[in-house]
Design an enzyme around this catalytic site. Structure first.
Site, PDB file in Angstrom:
ATOM      1  N   GLN A 104       0.841  -1.188   0.000  1.00  0.00           N
ATOM      2  CA  GLN A 104       0.000   0.000   0.000  1.00  0.00           C
ATOM      3  C   GLN A 104       0.884   1.248   0.000  1.00  0.00           C
ATOM      4  O   GLN A 104       1.733   1.417   0.876  1.00  0.00           O
ATOM      5  CB  GLN A 104      -0.911   0.033   1.227  1.00  0.00           C
ATOM      6  CG  GLN A 104      -1.890   1.210   1.165  1.00  0.00           C
ATOM      7  CD  GLN A 104      -2.631   1.441   2.460  1.00  0.00           C
ATOM      8  OE1 GLN A 104      -2.035   1.888   3.441  1.00  0.00           O
ATOM      9  NE2 GLN A 104      -3.918   1.158   2.477  1.00  0.00           N
ATOM     10  N   TYR A 158      -5.697  11.159   3.756  1.00  0.00           N
ATOM     11  CA  TYR A 158      -4.349  11.381   3.254  1.00  0.00           C
ATOM     12  C   TYR A 158      -4.398  12.081   1.889  1.00  0.00           C
ATOM     13  O   TYR A 158      -5.469  12.431   1.395  1.00  0.00           O
ATOM     14  CB  TYR A 158      -3.576  10.074   3.222  1.00  0.00           C
ATOM     15  CG  TYR A 158      -3.441   9.458   4.603  1.00  0.00           C
ATOM     16  CD1 TYR A 158      -3.129  10.255   5.713  1.00  0.00           C
ATOM     17  CD2 TYR A 158      -3.652   8.098   4.818  1.00  0.00           C
ATOM     18  CE1 TYR A 158      -3.025   9.715   6.986  1.00  0.00           C
ATOM     19  CE2 TYR A 158      -3.545   7.553   6.093  1.00  0.00           C
ATOM     20  CZ  TYR A 158      -3.241   8.361   7.176  1.00  0.00           C
ATOM     21  OH  TYR A 158      -3.143   7.829   8.437  1.00  0.00           O
ATOM     22  N   GLY A 194      -8.745  -6.692   9.627  1.00  0.00           N
ATOM     23  CA  GLY A 194      -7.617  -5.983  10.194  1.00  0.00           C
ATOM     24  C   GLY A 194      -7.131  -6.588  11.490  1.00  0.00           C
ATOM     25  O   GLY A 194      -6.276  -7.474  11.499  1.00  0.00           O
TER      26      GLY A 194
END
Length: 356
Positions: free
Chosen positions: A98, A178, A308
Site C-alpha cells: 500500500q 491522506y 484488520g
C-alpha cells in the site's frame, strides 16, 4: 462449502481464499523508514491470507506522516522489503504494497523541517505523531501544478521499486484523509485549476496517480482503497455520494485488480452504489466478523473480505475460521509500539495455543 475458502481472481492472480489481510500501520520501522527482521516474520506468519496488503508505505520522504513508518524510496528500504516478500512467497502467499502519502497529515519534524504539502493551504484539526510525541498539525503548503506532476512521478517510481522488492502489486491509499483523499474532498481542496473545483477536477489527482501506477505495474496489479464518509483526519466532502460514484465510474475499462472499500459509520449503502460500477474484484472491510463476511459473499456484495485486527492477533486466521476455533484477542496497547516482538509476532498460531 464456505465461500470464504473458495478461490477468487484478484487482478492477474487467483487467491486461494477470500480472506484479505488489511493494511495496518504498526510503526515498527527504524528512523530511516527501513523495516526490520521482525517485519519479515510478521508478514510471513500471515501468508495464509488470500492476499496481504501491507501497512502504508511512504512513496517519497515528503509522504511520511508518522514516526517509525516504512518507506520505499531508498535502496535500504527496497532491500529490507525484499526479505519480506521472499518470506511471504516462500510460504505460498501473495502481498501487495500500500502506497500512502499522508500530505498535510504530517509535521515538519518528520520531513527534515519541510512544511507538509496539500492541495490547498488548509490546516487540519488534530495532532501528528512525531519523535517528540503528539504535536499540533501545521498549515500545509499548497502544491503547484509542477509539484503535483512530481508527486505523481513519485508514485510511479515507488511502484517500480515495490515491484523490484518483489511485491505482487500495489494499492493506492485514497482514504483516511491522506493526500489522494485531500484532493478528492471539497473540504480540503479549494483549488480552481485543473485539480480542483468540480468533482472532475478534484478526482483528477487520484486518477492520474492510478494511471502512473498502472503504466508501471500493469493495471491488473494495481488496487485502490477508498473509505467514503470515514471523515478521518479532518476530511469532509459536501457531496460524497456524487464524488465516489464519479470516481469509480471513471475506472470502467481500466482493468484494475480490485477496489477496496472500507466503511465506518456511513449511513448510505455505498457498496450497493459502487459495486455495480466496478468491473474488477470488489473487496469490503470495516468491522467484519466471520458470519458477516460469509453473508456478504453469499449475497454477492463482495468478491473478498478484508480483516484488520483479527489478522493482527491471529496469524493463522483462515485456519481458525475454517475449524471454528476461538480467536486471540488483539492487544490495542501494542498496535503502535517500539520495534519489539511483543504484540507483533508473539500471537500464537492455533497449534501452539492448543499445546499451551
Amino acid at each position: 462449502m464456505s465461500q470464504l475458502f473458495t478461490p477468487v481472481r484478484i487482478g492477474r492472480y487467483i487467491a486461494p481464499n477470500r480472506l484479505v489481510m488489511a493494511p495496518m500501520t504498526r510503526s515498527r520501522a527504524d528512523s530511516d523508514g527501513v523495516p526490520s527482521d521482525l517485519t519479515v516474520a510478521y508478514y510471513a506468519q500471515r501468508a495464509s491470507a488470500g492476499l496481504i496488503i501491507s501497512e502504508g508505505v511512504f512513496p517519497s520522504a515528503m509522504g511520511k506522516g508518522y514516526v517509525h513508518t516504512p518507506g520505499i524510496e531508498t535502496e535500504a528500504q527496497v532491500a529490507a522489503w525484499k526479505k519480506v516478500t521472499e518470506a511471504v512467497h516462500a510460504r505460498g502467499g501473495r502481498i501487495f504494497m500500500q502506497l500512502m502519502h499522508t500530505g498535510r497529515i504530517s509535521h515538519p519534524s518528520l520531513l527534515d523541517g519541510a512544511t507538509p504539502v496539500a492541495p490547498s493551504a488548509i490546516k487540519p484539526e488534530g495532532q501528528a505523531w512525531t519523535p517528540a510525541g503528539q504535536v499540533d498539525f501545521v498549515t500545509p503548503r499548497e502544491l503547484s501544478l509542477l509539484e503535483i506532476a512530481d508527486v505523481i512521478e513519485d508514485y510511479r517510481q515507488a511502484t517500480r521499486r515495490a515491484l523490484e522488492a518483489g511485491f505482487d502489486g500495489v494499492e493506492l491509499h485514497a482514504a483516511s484523509g491522506y493526500l489522494p483523499e485531500q484532493f478528492l474532498s471539497s473540504g480540503s481542496n479549494q483549488r480552481q485549476d485543473l485539480y480542483g473545483g468540480s468533482v472532475e477536477g478534484r478526482a483528477r489527482f487520484v486518477l492520474d496517480v492510478l494511471d502512473a501506477m498502472a503504466v508501471e505495474a500493469g493495471a491488473d496489479r494495481v488496487g485502490i482503497k477508498i473509505s467514503p464518509e470515514m471523515n478521518y483526519n479532518s476530511i469532509t466532502d459536501a457531496a460524497p455520494q456524487e464524488t465516489y460514484a464519479y470516481l469509480v465510474e471513471q475506472l470502467r475499462g481500466w482493468g484494475l485488480a480490485y477496489l477496496h472499500v472500507t466503511l465506518f459509520g456511513a449511513q448510505f449503502d455505498y457498496h450497493a452504489q459502487l459495486r455495480p460500477r466496478f468491473e474488477g474484484a470488489y473487496l469490503i472491510g470495516g468491522g467484519l466478523t466471520q458470519d458477516s463476511a460469509e453473508s456478504a459473499l453469499y449475497e454477492g456484495k463482495a468478491d473478498a473480505t478484508v480483516f484488520g485486527s483479527a489478522f493482527l492477533a491471529n496469524p493463522d486466521l483462515p485456519e481458525r475460521f475454517r475449524v471454528g476455533a476461538a480467536l486471540n484477542a488483539a492487544d490495542r496497547s501494542t498496535f503502535f509500539a517500539p520495534p519489539t516482538a511483543k504484540g507483533y509476532i508473539d500471537y500464537p498460531a492455533l497449534a501452539a495455543a492448543e499445546a499451551a
